[in-house]
Design a protein around this motif. Structure first.
Motif, PDB file in Angstrom:
ATOM      1  N   SER A  26       5.584  -7.879  -2.755  1.00 37.90           N
ATOM      2  CA  SER A  26       5.785  -9.307  -2.514  1.00 37.90           C
ATOM      3  C   SER A  26       4.864  -9.851  -1.420  1.00 37.90           C
ATOM      4  CB  SER A  26       7.250  -9.590  -2.166  1.00 37.90           C
ATOM      5  OG  SER A  26       7.600  -8.942  -0.954  1.00 37.90           O
ATOM      6  N   ASN A  27       4.429  -9.024  -0.489  1.00 36.03           N
ATOM      7  CA  ASN A  27       3.544  -9.465   0.593  1.00 36.03           C
ATOM      8  C   ASN A  27       2.074  -9.124   0.315  1.00 36.03           C
ATOM      9  OD1 ASN A  27       2.774 -10.536   3.122  1.00 36.03           O
ATOM     10  ND2 ASN A  27       2.968  -8.532   4.087  1.00 36.03           N
ATOM     11  N   VAL A  28       1.770  -8.560  -0.850  1.00 36.32           N
ATOM     12  CA  VAL A  28       0.409  -8.114  -1.154  1.00 36.32           C
ATOM     13  C   VAL A  28      -0.408  -9.236  -1.788  1.00 36.32           C
ATOM     14  CG1 VAL A  28      -0.969  -6.508  -2.527  1.00 36.32           C
ATOM     15  CG2 VAL A  28       1.093  -5.705  -1.380  1.00 36.32           C
ATOM     16  N   ALA A  29      -1.566  -9.521  -1.192  1.00 35.22           N
ATOM     17  CA  ALA A  29      -2.484 -10.503  -1.767  1.00 35.22           C
ATOM     18  C   ALA A  29      -3.445  -9.826  -2.748  1.00 35.22           C
ATOM     19  CB  ALA A  29      -3.270 -11.209  -0.661  1.00 35.22           C
ATOM     20  N   GLU A  30      -4.014  -8.671  -2.341  1.00 34.34           N
ATOM     21  CA  GLU A  30      -4.933  -7.911  -3.198  1.00 34.34           C
ATOM     22  C   GLU A  30      -4.781  -6.426  -2.915  1.00 34.34           C
ATOM     23  OE1 GLU A  30      -9.072  -8.955  -2.856  1.00 34.34           O
ATOM     24  OE2 GLU A  30      -8.639 -11.102  -2.904  1.00 34.34           O
ATOM     25  N   ARG A  31      -4.951  -5.619  -3.970  1.00 34.50           N
ATOM     26  CA  ARG A  31      -4.986  -4.165  -3.830  1.00 34.50           C
ATOM     27  C   ARG A  31      -6.195  -3.654  -4.580  1.00 34.50           C
ATOM     28  NH1 ARG A  31      -0.100  -0.951  -5.701  1.00 34.50           N
ATOM     29  NH2 ARG A  31      -0.680  -1.882  -7.670  1.00 34.50           N
ATOM     30  N   THR A  38      -8.115   5.426  -9.737  1.00 37.92           N
ATOM     31  CA  THR A  38      -7.661   4.051  -9.942  1.00 37.92           C
ATOM     32  C   THR A  38      -6.173   3.813  -9.719  1.00 37.92           C
ATOM     33  OG1 THR A  38      -7.384   4.464 -12.307  1.00 37.92           O
ATOM     34  CG2 THR A  38      -9.514   3.568 -11.574  1.00 37.92           C
ATOM     35  N   ASP A  39      -5.394   4.855  -9.506  1.00 44.00           N
ATOM     36  CA  ASP A  39      -3.955   4.653  -9.309  1.00 44.00           C
ATOM     37  C   ASP A  39      -3.536   4.715  -7.837  1.00 44.00           C
ATOM     38  OD1 ASP A  39      -4.534   7.341  -9.084  1.00 44.00           O
ATOM     39  OD2 ASP A  39      -2.706   8.014 -10.056  1.00 44.00           O
ATOM     40  N   LYS A  40      -4.489   4.789  -6.921  1.00 48.23           N
ATOM     41  CA  LYS A  40      -4.172   4.902  -5.493  1.00 48.23           C
ATOM     42  C   LYS A  40      -4.854   3.768  -4.723  1.00 48.23           C
ATOM     43  CE  LYS A  40      -4.704   7.978  -1.560  1.00 48.23           C
ATOM     44  NZ  LYS A  40      -5.374   9.177  -1.071  1.00 48.23           N
ATOM     45  N   MET A 187     -15.160   0.254  -6.485  1.00 41.86           N
ATOM     46  CA  MET A 187     -13.728  -0.028  -6.447  1.00 41.86           C
ATOM     47  C   MET A 187     -13.334  -0.914  -7.623  1.00 41.86           C
ATOM     48  SD  MET A 187     -13.150  -0.751  -2.405  1.00 41.86           S
ATOM     49  CE  MET A 187     -11.468  -0.187  -2.409  1.00 41.86           C
ATOM     50  N   VAL A 188     -12.068  -0.828  -7.992  1.00 43.80           N
ATOM     51  CA  VAL A 188     -11.497  -1.700  -9.016  1.00 43.80           C
ATOM     52  C   VAL A 188     -10.241  -2.342  -8.443  1.00 43.80           C
ATOM     53  CG1 VAL A 188     -12.401  -0.450 -10.998  1.00 43.80           C
ATOM     54  CG2 VAL A 188     -10.208   0.226 -10.036  1.00 43.80           C
ATOM     55  N   GLN A 189      -9.999  -3.578  -8.849  1.00 39.00           N
ATOM     56  CA  GLN A 189      -8.808  -4.271  -8.357  1.00 39.00           C
ATOM     57  C   GLN A 189      -7.605  -3.797  -9.150  1.00 39.00           C
ATOM     58  OE1 GLN A 189      -9.187  -8.512  -8.073  1.00 39.00           O
ATOM     59  NE2 GLN A 189      -7.492  -8.641  -6.632  1.00 39.00           N
ATOM     60  N   MET A 190      -6.503  -3.581  -8.439  1.00 39.52           N
ATOM     61  CA  MET A 190      -5.273  -3.130  -9.062  1.00 39.52           C
ATOM     62  C   MET A 190      -4.368  -4.335  -9.349  1.00 39.52           C
ATOM     63  SD  MET A 190      -4.459   0.176  -6.654  1.00 39.52           S
ATOM     64  CE  MET A 190      -3.131   0.799  -7.676  1.00 39.52           C
ATOM     65  N   PRO A 191      -3.517  -4.210 -10.338  1.00 39.58           N
ATOM     66  CA  PRO A 191      -2.586  -5.321 -10.643  1.00 39.58           C
ATOM     67  C   PRO A 191      -1.558  -5.481  -9.529  1.00 39.58           C
ATOM     68  CG  PRO A 191      -2.255  -3.486 -12.187  1.00 39.58           C
ATOM     69  CD  PRO A 191      -3.369  -3.134 -11.269  1.00 39.58           C
TER      70      PRO A 191
END
Length: 191
Positions: A26-31, A38-40, A187-191
């Motif tokens: 809920s507090n995450v803007a981007e990961r 890709t899962d970490k 890097m790849v952006q995570m959902p």
């Protein structure tokens, strides 16, 4: 009867949501995750203005069109360059630069340019290496060959790999027998 009680316990405990292992997003803007894992999440920007990169927490961050600037609790600012591009396979990536450290192994390769030589990784990078020759060729980690072009004014080296890897621009500085390299990690952006 015992079976019914066991089944009821199983059903009740199985229906509970395991909140211990779920990350609160809920507090995450981007990961962001490294493209090879890709899962970490290794770069997390929070909506409250804090951040985390490679396991280090920061009290604030700023993103410009060229870099991430992270501020630690003590006020120390760490800057990491980045750029957006496509990998050799055509996939879009964000490349963030990380510092890596090398030490010159004397007498293995010599030449007029200060980058010419055999550079062995130090610390967590000890399995990594660069060999820069006076003929303009290089080997990265003793397995990836190519040609290199140095821009001493900019402090950069363009690595042109022989094979399927994209050209890579690294930044370097040399102090005696120590070389610091800023190398871009995909890097790849995570959902």
């Amino acid at each position: 009867m015992a079976f019914s009680i066991m089944m009821m316990c199983f059903i009740l405990t199985g229906c509970k949501e395991d909140t211990k292992n779920k990350e609160d997003l809920s507090n995450v803007a981007e990961r962001w995750a490294y493209s090879h894992e890709t899962d970490k999440a290794v770069l997390i920007l929070y909506k409250d203005g804090t951040a985390s990169f490679n396991g280090i927490k920061y009290k604030s961050y700023e993103v410009t069109d060229k870099s991430y600037k992270f501020t630690a609790e003590d006020g120390t600012v760490t800057e990491h360059r980045y750029y957006d591009g496509k990998d050799f396979d055509g996939q879009s990536r964000r490349y963030i630069y990380r510092k890596m450290y090398y030490r010159l192994v004397p007498d293995l390769l010599t030449g007029d340019s200060p980058v010419i030589g055999y550079w062995q990784g130090v610390g967590e990078y000890e399995k990594l290496s660069y060999q820069f020759t006076d003929k303009g060729t290089f080997y990265e980690d003793e397995t990836l060959p190519g040609h290199y072009f140095v821009d001493e004014d900019e402090g950069s080296i363009l690595l042109s790999y022989d094979g399927y890897l994209s050209n890579t621009l690294i930044y370097y500085s040399i102090d005696g027998d120590k070389m610091t390299v800023d190398y871009p990690w995909g890097m790849v952006q995570m959902p």
